[in-house]
Enzyme design. Structure first.
Site, PDB file in Angstrom:
ATOM      1  N   HIS A   1       0.822  -1.299  -0.157  1.00  0.00           N
ATOM      2  CA  HIS A   1       0.065  -0.025   0.000  1.00  0.00           C
ATOM      3  C   HIS A   1       0.764   1.161  -0.164  1.00  0.00           C
ATOM      4  O   HIS A   1       0.663   2.068  -0.791  1.00  0.00           O
ATOM      5  CB  HIS A   1      -0.917  -0.033   1.242  1.00  0.00           C
ATOM      6  CG  HIS A   1      -2.019   1.239   1.050  1.00  0.00           C
ATOM      7  ND1 HIS A   1      -1.631   2.510   1.356  1.00  0.00           N
ATOM      8  CD2 HIS A   1      -3.295   1.334   0.638  1.00  0.00           C
ATOM      9  CE1 HIS A   1      -2.767   3.164   1.418  1.00  0.00           C
ATOM     10  NE2 HIS A   1      -3.731   2.473   1.062  1.00  0.00           N
ATOM     11  N   GLY A   2       1.960   1.229   0.993  1.00  0.00           N
ATOM     12  CA  GLY A   2       2.714   2.549   0.998  1.00  0.00           C
ATOM     13  C   GLY A   2       2.228   3.559   1.725  1.00  0.00           C
ATOM     14  O   GLY A   2       3.311   4.478   2.135  1.00  0.00           O
ATOM     15  N   ASP A   3       1.034   3.668   2.199  1.00  0.00           N
ATOM     16  CA  ASP A   3       0.670   4.753   3.074  1.00  0.00           C
ATOM     17  C   ASP A   3      -0.617   4.322   3.786  1.00  0.00           C
ATOM     18  O   ASP A   3      -1.599   4.785   3.997  1.00  0.00           O
ATOM     19  CB  ASP A   3       0.230   5.753   2.154  1.00  0.00           C
ATOM     20  CG  ASP A   3      -0.347   7.118   2.932  1.00  0.00           C
ATOM     21  OD1 ASP A   3       0.204   7.345   4.041  1.00  0.00           O
ATOM     22  OD2 ASP A   3      -0.673   8.112   2.470  1.00  0.00           O
ATOM     23  N   LEU A   4      -0.435   3.288   4.466  1.00  0.00           N
ATOM     24  CA  LEU A   4      -1.576   2.563   5.313  1.00  0.00           C
ATOM     25  C   LEU A   4      -1.674   3.272   6.660  1.00  0.00           C
ATOM     26  O   LEU A   4      -0.997   3.183   7.700  1.00  0.00           O
ATOM     27  CB  LEU A   4      -1.144   1.066   5.485  1.00  0.00           C
ATOM     28  CG  LEU A   4      -2.594   0.386   5.979  1.00  0.00           C
ATOM     29  CD1 LEU A   4      -3.576   0.361   5.045  1.00  0.00           C
ATOM     30  CD2 LEU A   4      -2.021  -1.204   6.110  1.00  0.00           C
TER      31      LEU A   4
ATOM     32  N   ASN B   1      -6.831   6.015   5.786  1.00  0.00           N
ATOM     33  CA  ASN B   1      -6.833   5.234   4.456  1.00  0.00           C
ATOM     34  C   ASN B   1      -7.737   4.035   4.661  1.00  0.00           C
ATOM     35  O   ASN B   1      -7.610   3.054   3.633  1.00  0.00           O
ATOM     36  CB  ASN B   1      -5.627   5.095   3.639  1.00  0.00           C
ATOM     37  CG  ASN B   1      -4.930   6.319   3.375  1.00  0.00           C
ATOM     38  OD1 ASN B   1      -5.767   7.410   2.934  1.00  0.00           O
ATOM     39  ND2 ASN B   1      -3.641   6.403   3.278  1.00  0.00           N
TER      40      ASN B   1
END
Length: 116
Positions: free
Chosen positions: A54-57, A61
């Site tokens: 995901h990279g930005d959990l 979000n």
């Protein structure tokens, strides 16, 4: 559930291995919170198994499609009878992960490793 944490010892007077009952900090987490946390872990594991990071959990979000207060009749839900309690006791969070703008795929690196 009861999640216990050990408070950091006072380095002036205590050894790091010494534990006193008053050092114990207890956090009580309700069963719905644990169910949401478990569901998030399951979703992340499924994504990682599929090669998606995901990279930005963050909590910003993650959306809950069926919040529990809509099931228990306490927060504006329409069902306030006995069915509300039964519905709440069998509540399963339906989560949606959003904002995949920083997401990456590990599929290409897995493919290149398999061809090597």
């Amino acid at each position: 559930a009861d999640v216990s944490h050990r408070a950091a010892p006072n380095t002036n007077t205590e050894s790091k291995d010494e534990f006193r009952p008053q050092d114990r900090v207890t956090t009580v987490i309700d069963s719905r919170t644990l169910l949401v946390a478990h569901t998030i872990g399951t979703l992340v594991a499924q994504m990682h198994n599929a090669g998606v990071i995901h990279g930005d959990l963050t909590t910003s979000n993650i959306m809950i499609r069926n919040p529990p207060w809509l099931c228990d009749g306490a927060g504006g839900g329409t069902d306030t009878g006995n069915n509300a309690t039964e519905t709440l006791s069998s509540w399963k969070p339906q989560l949606v992960l959003i904002d995949f703008g920083l997401a990456t795929s590990t599929a290409s690196s897995n493919t290149s490793n398999n061809n090597a």
